[in-house]
Write a protein that holds these residues in place. Sequence first.
Motif, PDB file in Angstrom:
ATOM      1  N   LYS A 121     -21.656  42.260   8.855  1.00 40.73           N
ATOM      2  CA  LYS A 121     -22.712  42.789   9.727  1.00 40.73           C
ATOM      3  C   LYS A 121     -23.768  43.528   8.913  1.00 40.73           C
ATOM      4  N   ASN A 122     -23.321  44.312   7.939  1.00 40.48           N
ATOM      5  CA  ASN A 122     -24.260  45.066   7.107  1.00 40.48           C
ATOM      6  C   ASN A 122     -25.167  44.146   6.299  1.00 40.48           C
ATOM      7  N   LEU A 123     -24.678  42.948   5.985  1.00 38.93           N
ATOM      8  CA  LEU A 123     -25.467  41.974   5.228  1.00 38.93           C
ATOM      9  C   LEU A 123     -26.338  41.104   6.130  1.00 38.93           C
ATOM     10  N   GLY A 124     -26.197  41.277   7.445  1.00 37.34           N
ATOM     11  CA  GLY A 124     -26.949  40.445   8.381  1.00 37.34           C
ATOM     12  C   GLY A 124     -26.334  39.078   8.588  1.00 37.34           C
ATOM     13  N   LEU A 125     -25.072  38.918   8.189  1.00 39.24           N
ATOM     14  CA  LEU A 125     -24.389  37.627   8.328  1.00 39.24           C
ATOM     15  C   LEU A 125     -23.522  37.659   9.580  1.00 39.24           C
ATOM     16  N   TRP A 126     -24.144  37.533  10.734  1.00 42.11           N
ATOM     17  CA  TRP A 126     -23.406  37.686  11.993  1.00 42.11           C
ATOM     18  C   TRP A 126     -24.047  36.803  13.060  1.00 42.11           C
ATOM     19  N   ASN A 127     -23.228  36.000  13.732  1.00 42.75           N
ATOM     20  CA  ASN A 127     -23.700  35.150  14.840  1.00 42.75           C
ATOM     21  C   ASN A 127     -24.938  34.328  14.457  1.00 42.75           C
ATOM     22  N   MET A 128     -24.856  33.629  13.362  1.00 41.56           N
ATOM     23  CA  MET A 128     -26.019  32.872  12.871  1.00 41.56           C
ATOM     24  C   MET A 128     -26.147  31.497  13.516  1.00 41.56           C
ATOM     25  N   PHE A 129     -25.174  31.099  14.325  1.00 38.62           N
ATOM     26  CA  PHE A 129     -25.079  29.718  14.784  1.00 38.62           C
ATOM     27  C   PHE A 129     -25.928  29.393  16.014  1.00 38.62           C
ATOM     28  N   LEU A 130     -26.293  30.382  16.821  1.00 39.18           N
ATOM     29  CA  LEU A 130     -27.100  30.097  18.013  1.00 39.18           C
ATOM     30  C   LEU A 130     -28.517  29.719  17.594  1.00 39.18           C
ATOM     31  N   ALA A 131     -28.886  28.478  17.877  1.00 43.16           N
ATOM     32  CA  ALA A 131     -30.101  27.913  17.288  1.00 43.16           C
ATOM     33  C   ALA A 131     -31.376  28.580  17.792  1.00 43.16           C
ATOM     34  N   LYS A 132     -32.292  28.784  16.859  1.00 46.64           N
ATOM     35  CA  LYS A 132     -33.606  29.328  17.152  1.00 46.64           C
ATOM     36  C   LYS A 132     -34.333  28.453  18.169  1.00 46.64           C
ATOM     37  N   GLY A 133     -34.915  29.082  19.180  1.00 46.52           N
ATOM     38  CA  GLY A 133     -35.691  28.341  20.175  1.00 46.52           C
ATOM     39  C   GLY A 133     -34.883  27.812  21.334  1.00 46.52           C
ATOM     40  N   HIS A 134     -33.544  27.907  21.252  1.00 51.39           N
ATOM     41  CA  HIS A 134     -32.698  27.379  22.324  1.00 51.39           C
ATOM     42  C   HIS A 134     -31.986  28.484  23.104  1.00 51.39           C
ATOM     43  N   TYR A 135     -31.713  29.602  22.458  1.00 53.83           N
ATOM     44  CA  TYR A 135     -30.957  30.677  23.091  1.00 53.83           C
ATOM     45  C   TYR A 135     -31.665  32.004  22.817  1.00 53.83           C
ATOM     46  N   LYS A 136     -31.822  32.797  23.854  1.00 52.98           N
ATOM     47  CA  LYS A 136     -32.480  34.089  23.642  1.00 52.98           C
ATOM     48  C   LYS A 136     -31.596  35.028  22.836  1.00 52.98           C
ATOM     49  N   GLU A 137     -30.277  34.759  22.832  1.00 56.86           N
ATOM     50  CA  GLU A 137     -29.366  35.600  22.062  1.00 56.86           C
ATOM     51  C   GLU A 137     -29.269  35.150  20.603  1.00 56.86           C
ATOM     52  N   GLY A 138     -29.950  34.055  20.261  1.00 56.15           N
ATOM     53  CA  GLY A 138     -29.749  33.420  18.977  1.00 56.15           C
ATOM     54  C   GLY A 138     -30.352  34.154  17.788  1.00 56.15           C
ATOM     55  N   ALA A 139     -29.842  33.802  16.603  1.00 55.18           N
ATOM     56  CA  ALA A 139     -30.423  34.288  15.352  1.00 55.18           C
ATOM     57  C   ALA A 139     -31.678  33.464  15.067  1.00 55.18           C
ATOM     58  N   ASP A 140     -32.394  33.899  14.072  1.00 57.60           N
ATOM     59  CA  ASP A 140     -33.682  33.256  13.789  1.00 57.60           C
ATOM     60  C   ASP A 140     -33.509  32.089  12.813  1.00 57.60           C
ATOM     61  N   PHE A 141     -32.552  31.183  13.128  1.00 61.19           N
ATOM     62  CA  PHE A 141     -32.310  30.023  12.281  1.00 61.19           C
ATOM     63  C   PHE A 141     -32.319  28.752  13.129  1.00 61.19           C
ATOM     64  N   THR A 142     -32.742  27.656  12.529  1.00 63.00           N
ATOM     65  CA  THR A 142     -32.657  26.359  13.199  1.00 63.00           C
ATOM     66  C   THR A 142     -31.282  25.754  12.933  1.00 63.00           C
ATOM     67  N   ASN A 143     -30.963  24.648  13.627  1.00 61.25           N
ATOM     68  CA  ASN A 143     -29.700  23.962  13.365  1.00 61.25           C
ATOM     69  C   ASN A 143     -29.636  23.456  11.927  1.00 61.25           C
ATOM     70  N   LEU A 144     -30.757  23.016  11.392  1.00 57.27           N
ATOM     71  CA  LEU A 144     -30.792  22.571  10.003  1.00 57.27           C
ATOM     72  C   LEU A 144     -30.444  23.720   9.065  1.00 57.27           C
ATOM     73  N   GLU A 145     -31.060  24.865   9.287  1.00 54.69           N
ATOM     74  CA  GLU A 145     -30.844  26.013   8.410  1.00 54.69           C
ATOM     75  C   GLU A 145     -29.402  26.508   8.495  1.00 54.69           C
TER      76      GLU A 145
END
Length: 335
Positions: free
Chosen positions: A66-90
Amino acid sequence: MPASARIPPPVRDKVSDRVLKTIDIVEKFVNEECIPADPVYTVQLGEGNGRWTYPPIMEDLKKKAKNLGLWNMFLAKGHYKEGADFTNLEYGLMCEQFTCGSLRKATNNSAPDTGNVEVLAKYGTDAQKKQWLTPLLNGEIRSCYVTTELDVASSDATNVQLSIKKDGDSYLLNGQKWWISGAGDPRCKLYIVLGKTDPNNSDKYKQQSIILVPSNSPGITVKRMLSAYGYDDAPHGHAHLTFKDARIPEANIILGECRGFEVMQGHMGPGRIHHAMRSIGAAEEALSWLFTRANAEHKKPFGKLLSSQGVILQWIAKSRIEINAARLIVLNAVV
């Protein structure tokens, strides 16, 4: 060579410098924190029935992640309001680092929770999200996806037979499920269950429904934990469950009756990419072991390194080609 440098150039050009940096942070966390903690995890897991516990070392690793920001990275950007700022590719590129090993689940990016969170984030009501999605995203509980059955070919989900029958303002669940991954974890509080509410519907893809089931509901029994090739995968586990008149509130149905197949496809889609990229990461790890063995100075059959043998070099080259090809196929699917 850092993980970001191993990404094929055409793909690397499609992601930001921030993403490349995050991929390297993920690799560093796995190699420097998770893998060295494996012996501690094993000791804390213990033996016998004590193995169905939650090793405390996991909480330490979760705090670091969590301190490194490595948490719940899987929710794709643009698809879920709870998501991290990553695409499925990333995120797919990051998934290569999360291969085998229980400790790599420390970032809350592991199945079956990832797919279950996607179901709740995409299809859940506000009440369902409050009850289940929030604690899953916080890493406070775990969940499992309950589909596979004993007597049918349930890789074809139209074959499932578990009955979900309306009874007043509730549903009664009756049937059996097995190979339910994650059900052995003492933190597993939610079963996402696929069954049939309308078995006589002429459209076989509208017979199913998916319902949220608290794991401690009366009428549900963990009959046994199953093993594969002699391994029970504790404390995660793969359970044989029975449902006998398990009464579940009507409000727990996802999207409404007869939409289970639709929900199931939403669950499986992103996971196919995640699992494939984790498998490629496992293949990379296996290839690194092959390099190590082939160049081991203390093990020289007939006085020569294995790497001096042409057939060994052929195996290595073939493996390199196959891994690269598989990676490009999966990343092309993501794009």
